[in-house]
Design a protein around this motif. Sequence first.
Motif: not given
Length: 537
Positions: A217, A250, A253, A255-256, A261
């Motif tokens: 990311w 989170n 998701k 990837n978040k 994040f």
Amino acid sequence: MATTIEAYKAELSFSIIWDKIVRYASVGWDTLEEADVQALKWYGVFVRKSTPGYFMIRVRVPGGILEHGRFTAEQLRALADVTRDYGRDTMDLTTRQQVQLRWIRMEDVLTVLEKLNAAGLSTMQTGMDNIRNVTTCPVAGLQADEALDSRQLVKELNDSIVGNWKVANLPRKFNITVLGCCDNCTHAEINDIALTPAKRGDLSGYNVWVGGGLGSWGTQRSLSLDAFVLPEQATEICHGILELFHERGNREKRNKARLKFLIEEMGLLAFRKEVLGRLSFTPLSAGTELTDDHSHRDHIGVHPQKTPGLHYVGLNVVTGRMKLEHVYEVARLAEAYGNGEVRLTTAQNVIIANVPDSKLTELLAEPVLEQLQHDPLPFARGLISCTGNTFCPFAMIETKQRTLELVTYLDQQIGRSVMESIGVLEIHASGCPNSCGNPHTGQIGLIGKKVKVDGQVVEGADIYLGAEHGVHGSFNERWKIAVPFSEMGPLLEGMIRQYIEEREPEEPFRRWCIRNGLIQGELKQFAPMIKDEEHTA
């Protein structure tokens, strides 16, 4: 709405996962269900698709130091015995001061875990959505100039994590480092929580940094939480952060889902307020940071300890992969010349501690030190390399052999001149953008990829330049795209020769790269530093 993986995790516990391991050890690896591949990681057991039928086992070594502040030769020998009896001829050291054992069959996993536990070694929570190994300065308690001895805090944190299901089911993986030294040798800037030495008036304690990380990311340097804590308060604030991440991170998701994040979503001030509201005390605002932005210190070589007459000796393990004969030799040397204590570094090297003056000459004459050198040439010395596609399903290239060939070439061509003029130039390499080899913290960083040359697909990498050490430093920036390894040695050699010839007195590599247009970073004020021989030797 919970994702498939989150729904699966919600049904797990340590006992359920252990029962799965027992069952698969009995019925065989070929019955392993895809969902359960993830579950095994809670006990450090990893499927490797490139080696079907064989597993990797990752061993937790808190701070690279075990058993009342000591990782012993006996424990190291136990790791080698397990690898010899149930695996093959190599053992890998990681950038989080852990050990990875390979080629373990499913039917042997239970026996291996039992033998490791009997030696005081744990594999728990070394993968999946857990707090990975807590890192610290590998010579904690030995250096005369350290601000704090971090060993007890690392032990407290580790003991509060291992076996604690509440922090074993986080939204995503989580990294913590604790530093009592002033060298930032564990890269505080890339950890989700970093505790760094600080002063607040007459008080000695830690500044708290949050949200650092590297991954596909992107990159994020850790941010100051503007909090100063005493050593006895540090575990509580870490768990306050972990509780908030557990509750509000989170889970939809992946990837978040890293801590950075959540901080972006909440805002740093709101995040800080929420964390502090969970504590039984009110931290002071950040104190005077004691970590230095000096040049590279990797603890390789011979160094005096705070106890007069004793030394620690750092040995270079090029690429972090050790042959078993060398593992046994390190264990023997630690007992013959020290007090049996071995330490692991985040640069994938080993340290023998507590060597008296009277034994130093004899130790340095041992034949194995021709391979595990205490005075290596600079490129072999500064190399960090991830697992690569030999075992890792994400890596696009074979990193260990490719980077070994690269640093061997560079050391042969320009190693002596680099050593004499600038000391060390670090090369950190990852086989993919997941960045397990910490490529963005190297003065030269490599991220592997497949490259086409004359219609043929070969191994190559994007090249990054100019990382700057310290919590106030900088990540490197991309210089060249898709360079095949067959061209990389001469390309880097020419660039480095130019740096040596053109640099201003004591000019840092990053500043030179910016000044010459190789990367775009901001050109900061520069003042030549007095050369510190210990940091560049």
